[in-house]
Design an enzyme around this catalytic site. Structure first.
Site, PDB file in Angstrom:
ATOM      1  N   THR B   1       0.867  -1.141   0.094  1.00 25.80           N
ATOM      2  CA  THR B   1      -0.144   0.017   0.105  1.00 25.80           C
ATOM      3  C   THR B   1       0.841   1.235   0.021  1.00 25.80           C
ATOM      4  O   THR B   1       1.862   1.280   0.437  1.00 25.80           O
ATOM      5  CB  THR B   1      -0.878  -0.221   1.267  1.00 25.80           C
ATOM      6  N   ARG B  29     -12.292  -9.659  -2.130  1.00 23.26           N
ATOM      7  CA  ARG B  29     -11.886  -8.936  -0.782  1.00 23.26           C
ATOM      8  C   ARG B  29     -11.257  -7.510  -1.175  1.00 23.26           C
ATOM      9  O   ARG B  29     -10.557  -7.355  -2.088  1.00 23.26           O
ATOM     10  CB  ARG B  29     -10.873  -9.663  -0.218  1.00 23.26           C
ATOM     11  N   VAL B  30     -11.937  -6.674  -0.341  1.00 25.70           N
ATOM     12  CA  VAL B  30     -11.518  -5.127  -0.388  1.00 25.70           C
ATOM     13  C   VAL B  30     -11.094  -5.105   1.136  1.00 25.70           C
ATOM     14  O   VAL B  30     -11.691  -5.221   2.060  1.00 25.70           O
ATOM     15  CB  VAL B  30     -12.453  -4.173  -0.875  1.00 25.70           C
ATOM     16  N   ASP B  32      -9.094  -1.617   3.627  1.00 26.52           N
ATOM     17  CA  ASP B  32      -9.489  -0.332   3.937  1.00 26.52           C
ATOM     18  C   ASP B  32      -9.314   0.782   3.103  1.00 26.52           C
ATOM     19  O   ASP B  32      -9.869   2.070   3.119  1.00 26.52           O
ATOM     20  CB  ASP B  32      -9.006   0.065   5.538  1.00 26.52           C
ATOM     21  N   THR B  52      -2.149   2.171   6.273  1.00 27.27           N
ATOM     22  CA  THR B  52      -1.614   1.036   5.796  1.00 27.27           C
ATOM     23  C   THR B  52      -1.570  -0.155   7.016  1.00 27.27           C
ATOM     24  O   THR B  52      -1.134   0.286   7.874  1.00 27.27           O
ATOM     25  CB  THR B  52      -0.229   1.182   5.067  1.00 27.27           C
ATOM     26  N   GLY B  53      -1.989  -1.378   6.406  1.00 23.26           N
ATOM     27  CA  GLY B  53      -2.035  -2.291   7.445  1.00 23.26           C
ATOM     28  C   GLY B  53      -3.218  -3.403   7.145  1.00 23.26           C
ATOM     29  O   GLY B  53      -3.699  -3.518   6.063  1.00 23.26           O
ATOM     30  N   GLY B  55      -6.449  -4.412   6.819  1.00 21.58           N
ATOM     31  CA  GLY B  55      -7.538  -3.746   6.561  1.00 21.58           C
ATOM     32  C   GLY B  55      -8.858  -3.920   7.204  1.00 21.58           C
ATOM     33  O   GLY B  55      -9.448  -3.090   7.318  1.00 21.58           O
TER      34      GLY B  55
END
Lengths: 185, 134
Positions: B1, B29-30, B32, B52-53, B55
Protein backbone atom coordinates in the site's frame (compact mmCIF):
# COMPACT_ATOMS: atom_id res chain seq x y z
CA UNK A 1 2.45 29.98 3.32
CA UNK A 2 3.37 26.89 5.30
CA UNK A 3 3.05 23.57 3.47
CA UNK A 4 4.12 19.96 3.99
CA UNK A 5 3.78 16.53 2.45
CA UNK A 6 3.97 13.07 4.03
CA UNK A 7 4.10 9.71 2.25
CA UNK A 8 4.16 6.02 3.09
CA UNK A 9 5.03 2.93 1.09
CA UNK A 10 3.47 0.34 3.37
CA UNK A 11 4.15 -1.03 6.83
CA UNK A 12 5.13 -4.48 7.95
CA UNK A 13 7.83 -6.99 8.58
CA UNK A 14 10.74 -5.19 7.00
CA UNK A 15 13.59 -7.29 8.34
CA UNK A 16 16.99 -5.65 8.32
CA UNK A 17 18.49 -9.08 7.74
CA UNK A 18 16.63 -9.32 4.43
CA UNK A 19 17.28 -5.74 3.39
CA UNK A 20 20.45 -5.34 1.37
CA UNK A 21 22.09 -1.93 1.07
CA UNK A 22 21.18 -1.97 -2.62
CA UNK A 23 17.49 -2.64 -1.91
CA UNK A 24 17.39 -0.02 0.83
CA UNK A 25 18.86 2.50 -1.57
CA UNK A 26 16.15 1.71 -4.12
CA UNK A 27 13.35 2.07 -1.58
CA UNK A 28 14.82 5.33 -0.30
CA UNK A 29 15.14 6.63 -3.85
CA UNK A 30 11.53 5.63 -4.58
CA UNK A 31 10.28 7.52 -1.54
CA UNK A 32 12.45 10.49 -2.39
CA UNK A 33 11.10 10.60 -5.95
CA UNK A 34 7.54 10.70 -4.61
CA UNK A 35 8.39 13.42 -2.09
CA UNK A 36 9.95 15.52 -4.83
CA UNK A 37 6.96 15.12 -7.15
CA UNK A 38 4.53 16.27 -4.49
CA UNK A 39 6.75 18.98 -3.03
CA UNK A 40 7.38 20.56 -6.42
CA UNK A 41 3.65 21.14 -6.80
CA UNK A 42 3.21 22.57 -3.31
CA UNK A 43 6.24 24.85 -3.64
CA UNK A 44 4.81 26.35 -6.83
CA UNK A 45 1.53 27.13 -5.13
CA UNK A 46 -0.28 24.00 -6.25
CA UNK A 47 -3.01 22.37 -4.24
CA UNK A 48 -2.68 19.62 -1.66
CA UNK A 49 -4.94 17.50 -3.82
CA UNK A 50 -2.68 17.78 -6.87
CA UNK A 51 0.39 17.10 -4.75
CA UNK A 52 -1.15 13.95 -3.29
CA UNK A 53 -2.07 12.71 -6.75
CA UNK A 54 1.42 13.36 -8.13
CA UNK A 55 3.22 11.67 -5.24
CA UNK A 56 1.01 8.58 -5.34
CA UNK A 57 1.38 8.22 -9.10
CA UNK A 58 5.15 8.01 -8.63
CA UNK A 59 4.73 5.30 -6.00
CA UNK A 60 2.22 3.40 -8.17
CA UNK A 61 4.69 3.44 -11.07
CA UNK A 62 7.47 2.05 -8.87
CA UNK A 63 7.34 -1.79 -8.83
CA UNK A 64 8.86 -1.94 -5.35
CA UNK A 65 5.61 -0.89 -3.73
CA UNK A 66 2.32 -2.78 -3.53
CA UNK A 67 0.23 -0.45 -5.69
CA UNK A 68 -0.06 -0.03 -9.44
CA UNK A 69 2.85 -1.77 -11.17
CA UNK A 70 4.16 -4.33 -8.70
CA UNK A 71 0.81 -4.95 -7.01
CA UNK A 72 0.38 -8.36 -5.41
CA UNK A 73 -1.62 -11.17 -7.04
CA UNK A 74 -5.00 -12.57 -6.09
CA UNK A 75 -5.67 -16.30 -5.82
CA UNK A 76 -6.77 -16.21 -9.46
CA UNK A 77 -3.44 -14.70 -10.50
CA UNK A 78 -4.79 -11.22 -11.15
CA UNK A 79 -3.78 -7.80 -9.89
CA UNK A 80 -6.85 -6.19 -8.30
CA UNK A 81 -6.19 -2.70 -7.07
CA UNK A 82 -7.98 -0.15 -4.92
CA UNK A 83 -7.45 3.58 -4.43
CA UNK A 84 -9.06 6.57 -2.74
CA UNK A 85 -8.60 10.30 -2.54
CA UNK A 86 -10.25 13.00 -0.41
CA UNK A 87 -10.29 16.78 -0.51
CA UNK A 88 -10.33 18.23 3.00
CA UNK A 89 -11.55 21.62 1.81
CA UNK A 90 -15.00 20.39 0.84
CA UNK A 91 -15.13 16.74 2.03
CA UNK A 92 -15.44 15.50 -1.53
CA UNK A 93 -14.05 12.02 -2.03
CA UNK A 94 -13.63 9.36 -4.68
CA UNK A 95 -12.49 5.76 -4.71
CA UNK A 96 -12.24 2.68 -6.89
CA UNK A 97 -11.96 -0.97 -5.87
CA UNK A 98 -11.09 -4.19 -7.64
CA UNK A 99 -9.77 -2.57 -10.79
CA UNK A 100 -7.38 -4.43 -13.09
CA UNK A 101 -6.66 -2.25 -16.13
CA UNK A 102 -6.22 1.33 -14.86
CA UNK A 103 -2.53 2.23 -14.96
CA UNK A 104 -2.81 4.62 -12.03
CA UNK A 105 -5.83 3.76 -9.88
CA UNK A 106 -5.44 7.00 -7.91
CA UNK A 107 -6.30 8.93 -11.10
CA UNK A 108 -9.51 6.93 -11.36
CA UNK A 109 -10.36 7.75 -7.75
CA UNK A 110 -9.85 11.43 -8.57
CA UNK A 111 -12.09 11.05 -11.62
CA UNK A 112 -14.84 9.52 -9.51
CA UNK A 113 -14.58 12.48 -7.14
CA UNK A 114 -14.37 15.20 -9.78
CA UNK A 115 -16.48 13.83 -12.60
CA UNK A 116 -19.30 11.89 -10.96
CA UNK A 117 -21.80 12.39 -8.18
CA UNK A 118 -20.61 9.14 -6.58
CA UNK A 119 -17.91 8.29 -4.06
CA UNK A 120 -17.00 4.68 -4.91
CA UNK A 121 -17.04 2.56 -8.06
CA UNK A 122 -15.91 -1.04 -8.38
CA UNK A 123 -14.68 -3.53 -10.98
CA UNK A 124 -15.63 -3.31 -14.63
CA UNK A 125 -17.86 -0.30 -14.11
CA UNK A 126 -15.05 1.65 -12.48
CA UNK A 127 -12.75 0.72 -15.35
CA UNK A 128 -15.29 1.85 -17.94
CA UNK A 129 -15.82 5.13 -16.13
CA UNK A 130 -12.05 5.66 -15.80
CA UNK A 131 -11.57 5.11 -19.51
CA UNK A 132 -14.37 7.53 -20.37
CA UNK A 133 -12.80 10.05 -17.99
CA UNK A 134 -9.44 9.95 -19.73
CA UNK A 135 -7.46 7.72 -17.38
CA UNK A 136 -4.74 5.62 -18.98
CA UNK A 137 -5.85 2.02 -19.54
CA UNK A 138 -3.28 -0.78 -19.84
CA UNK A 139 -3.25 -4.51 -20.39
CA UNK A 140 -3.31 -6.31 -17.01
CA UNK A 141 0.13 -7.74 -17.80
CA UNK A 142 1.56 -4.26 -17.19
CA UNK A 143 1.24 -4.82 -13.45
CA UNK A 144 3.16 -8.12 -13.43
CA UNK A 145 6.38 -8.47 -11.47
CA UNK A 146 8.17 -11.76 -10.94
CA UNK A 147 8.71 -11.20 -7.23
CA UNK A 148 4.98 -10.82 -6.58
CA UNK A 149 4.14 -13.79 -8.83
CA UNK A 150 6.64 -15.98 -7.01
CA UNK A 151 5.14 -14.91 -3.69
CA UNK A 152 1.73 -16.10 -4.86
CA UNK A 153 3.10 -19.45 -6.04
CA UNK A 154 4.87 -19.95 -2.75
CA UNK A 155 1.83 -19.35 -0.61
CA UNK A 156 -0.41 -21.45 -2.86
CA UNK A 157 2.08 -24.30 -2.62
CA UNK A 158 1.98 -24.08 1.16
CA UNK A 159 -1.79 -23.85 1.52
CA UNK A 160 -4.15 -22.33 -1.02
CA UNK A 161 -6.59 -21.23 1.69
CA UNK A 162 -4.04 -18.92 3.25
CA UNK A 163 -3.97 -15.26 2.49
CA UNK A 164 -0.77 -13.30 2.82
CA UNK A 165 -0.89 -9.75 4.04
CA UNK A 166 2.00 -7.77 2.69
CA UNK A 167 2.45 -5.81 5.86
CA UNK A 168 3.07 -8.69 8.22
CA UNK A 169 3.47 -12.17 6.85
CA UNK A 170 4.16 -13.70 10.24
CA UNK A 171 0.68 -12.86 11.49
CA UNK A 172 -1.14 -13.10 8.23
CA UNK A 173 -1.08 -16.76 7.34
CA UNK A 174 -4.74 -17.04 7.97
CA UNK A 175 -6.31 -20.25 9.06
CA UNK A 176 -8.66 -22.75 7.49
CA UNK A 177 -12.31 -21.90 6.83
CA UNK A 178 -14.30 -22.42 9.99
CA UNK A 179 -11.62 -21.08 12.23
CA UNK A 180 -12.33 -17.73 13.79
CA UNK A 181 -9.46 -15.96 12.08
CA UNK A 182 -10.53 -17.00 8.60
CA UNK A 183 -13.15 -14.27 8.36
CA UNK A 184 -10.46 -11.61 8.40
CA UNK A 185 -9.02 -12.80 5.11
CA UNK B 1 0.00 0.00 0.00
CA UNK B 2 1.13 3.54 -0.64
CA UNK B 3 -0.30 6.82 0.52
CA UNK B 4 0.17 10.54 0.76
CA UNK B 5 -1.23 13.42 2.82
CA UNK B 6 -0.52 17.07 2.20
CA UNK B 7 -1.13 20.59 3.50
CA UNK B 8 -0.89 23.33 0.90
CA UNK B 9 -0.08 27.00 1.42
CA UNK B 10 -3.77 27.89 1.37
CA UNK B 11 -4.49 25.70 4.39
CA UNK B 12 -6.12 22.89 2.45
CA UNK B 13 -5.60 19.27 3.41
CA UNK B 14 -5.83 16.22 1.13
CA UNK B 15 -5.26 12.49 1.48
CA UNK B 16 -4.85 9.58 -0.91
CA UNK B 17 -4.18 5.86 -0.68
CA UNK B 18 -3.53 3.19 -3.32
CA UNK B 19 -2.99 -0.53 -2.91
CA UNK B 20 -2.75 -3.93 -4.50
CA UNK B 21 -4.33 -5.50 -1.43
CA UNK B 22 -3.15 -8.87 -0.19
CA UNK B 23 -1.46 -11.80 -1.88
CA UNK B 24 -3.81 -14.73 -2.62
CA UNK B 25 -6.94 -12.77 -1.71
CA UNK B 26 -10.23 -14.23 -2.91
CA UNK B 27 -13.89 -13.43 -3.39
CA UNK B 28 -13.33 -9.78 -4.30
CA UNK B 29 -11.95 -8.95 -0.88
CA UNK B 30 -11.47 -5.22 -0.39
CA UNK B 31 -9.50 -3.68 2.47
CA UNK B 32 -9.56 -0.26 4.06
CA UNK B 33 -7.65 1.75 1.47
CA UNK B 34 -10.62 2.71 -0.74
CA UNK B 35 -13.04 3.04 2.18
CA UNK B 36 -13.41 6.74 2.96
CA UNK B 37 -13.18 7.16 6.72
CA UNK B 38 -11.35 3.88 7.26
CA UNK B 39 -8.10 4.04 5.29
CA UNK B 40 -8.38 7.51 3.82
CA UNK B 41 -9.80 10.76 5.17
CA UNK B 42 -9.24 14.50 4.99
CA UNK B 43 -10.96 17.46 6.64
CA UNK B 44 -9.51 20.96 6.70
CA UNK B 45 -10.85 21.42 10.23
CA UNK B 46 -8.77 18.57 11.60
CA UNK B 47 -6.34 16.43 9.61
CA UNK B 48 -5.58 14.28 6.57
CA UNK B 49 -4.82 10.58 6.96
CA UNK B 50 -3.69 7.63 4.86
CA UNK B 51 -3.46 4.18 6.44
CA UNK B 52 -1.58 0.97 5.67
CA UNK B 53 -2.10 -2.30 7.43
CA UNK B 54 -4.48 -5.13 8.11
CA UNK B 55 -7.51 -3.60 6.43
CA UNK B 56 -10.26 -5.51 8.16
CA UNK B 57 -9.28 -3.98 11.50
CA UNK B 58 -9.00 -0.49 10.06
CA UNK B 59 -12.50 -0.80 8.63
CA UNK B 60 -13.97 -1.98 11.92
CA UNK B 61 -12.22 0.81 13.82
CA UNK B 62 -13.23 3.38 11.19
CA UNK B 63 -9.63 4.39 11.75
CA UNK B 64 -9.08 7.60 9.84
CA UNK B 65 -12.40 9.29 10.64
CA UNK B 66 -12.13 8.29 14.29
CA UNK B 67 -8.79 10.08 14.58
CA UNK B 68 -10.36 13.18 13.01
CA UNK B 69 -13.32 12.93 15.39
CA UNK B 70 -11.06 12.60 18.40
CA UNK B 71 -9.36 15.83 17.38
CA UNK B 72 -12.60 17.65 16.66
CA UNK B 73 -14.77 16.43 19.51
CA UNK B 74 -12.32 15.46 22.25
CA UNK B 75 -9.78 18.15 21.32
CA UNK B 76 -6.95 15.64 21.23
CA UNK B 77 -3.74 16.48 19.42
CA UNK B 78 -2.92 14.65 16.20
CA UNK B 79 -0.20 12.72 17.98
CA UNK B 80 -2.40 11.68 20.89
CA UNK B 81 -5.31 10.67 18.67
CA UNK B 82 -3.20 8.69 16.21
CA UNK B 83 -1.14 7.01 18.93
CA UNK B 84 -4.31 5.97 20.74
CA UNK B 85 -5.76 4.37 17.63
CA UNK B 86 -2.64 2.76 16.14
CA UNK B 87 -0.56 1.92 19.19
CA UNK B 88 -3.42 0.94 21.51
CA UNK B 89 -6.76 0.16 19.88
CA UNK B 90 -5.46 -1.46 16.69
CA UNK B 91 -3.10 -3.71 18.60
CA UNK B 92 -5.74 -4.53 21.21
CA UNK B 93 -7.93 -6.00 18.48
CA UNK B 94 -5.05 -8.02 17.06
CA UNK B 95 -4.45 -5.88 14.01
CA UNK B 96 -1.29 -4.24 12.83
CA UNK B 97 -0.02 -1.59 10.47
CA UNK B 98 0.50 2.14 10.49
CA UNK B 99 -0.61 5.47 9.12
CA UNK B 100 0.59 8.89 8.10
CA UNK B 101 -1.20 12.06 9.11
CA UNK B 102 -0.90 15.81 8.99
CA UNK B 103 -3.07 18.35 10.78
CA UNK B 104 -4.24 21.80 9.76
CA UNK B 105 -1.24 23.36 11.53
CA UNK B 106 1.30 21.20 9.74
CA UNK B 107 1.99 18.81 12.60
CA UNK B 108 2.96 15.37 11.32
CA UNK B 109 2.41 11.89 12.78
CA UNK B 110 3.62 8.56 11.37
CA UNK B 111 2.81 5.88 13.97
CA UNK B 112 3.03 2.13 13.24
CA UNK B 113 3.04 -1.02 15.34
CA UNK B 114 4.93 -3.23 12.90
CA UNK B 115 8.68 -3.65 12.54
CA UNK B 116 8.93 -0.94 9.95
CA UNK B 117 7.05 1.38 7.65
CA UNK B 118 8.37 3.02 4.53
CA UNK B 119 7.72 6.67 5.26
CA UNK B 120 8.95 10.17 4.54
CA UNK B 121 8.02 13.82 4.83
CA UNK B 122 9.11 17.21 3.59
CA UNK B 123 8.12 20.67 4.81
CA UNK B 124 8.20 24.21 3.45
CA UNK B 125 10.94 24.95 5.96
CA UNK B 126 13.14 22.50 4.11
CA UNK B 127 12.96 19.75 6.71
CA UNK B 128 13.02 16.31 5.11
CA UNK B 129 13.19 12.81 6.51
CA UNK B 130 13.04 9.35 4.92
CA UNK B 131 12.77 6.33 7.23
CA UNK B 132 12.09 2.62 7.07
CA UNK B 133 12.67 1.17 10.52
CA UNK B 134 11.68 2.40 13.97
Amino acid sequence: KKFALVIHGGAGTILKSQMTPEKEKLYTQGLNDALTAGNDILAKGGTALDAVLAAIKVLEDNPLFNAGKGAVFTNEGRNEMDAAIMDGSNLKAGSVAGVTTIKNPITAARAVMDKSEHVMMTGKGAEKFAQQSGCTIVDPSYFFTKERWDALQKIKAEDSTKTLLDHDSSKALLKQPGNRDYKYG
Amino acid sequence: TVGCVALDMYGNLAAGTSTGGMTNKKFGRVGDAPIIGAGTYANNATCAISCTGWGEFYIRLVMAKTISDRMELAHQSLKDASDEMIMKQLGALGGDGGMIAIDKDGNIAMPFNTEGMYRAYITSEGKKEIKIYK
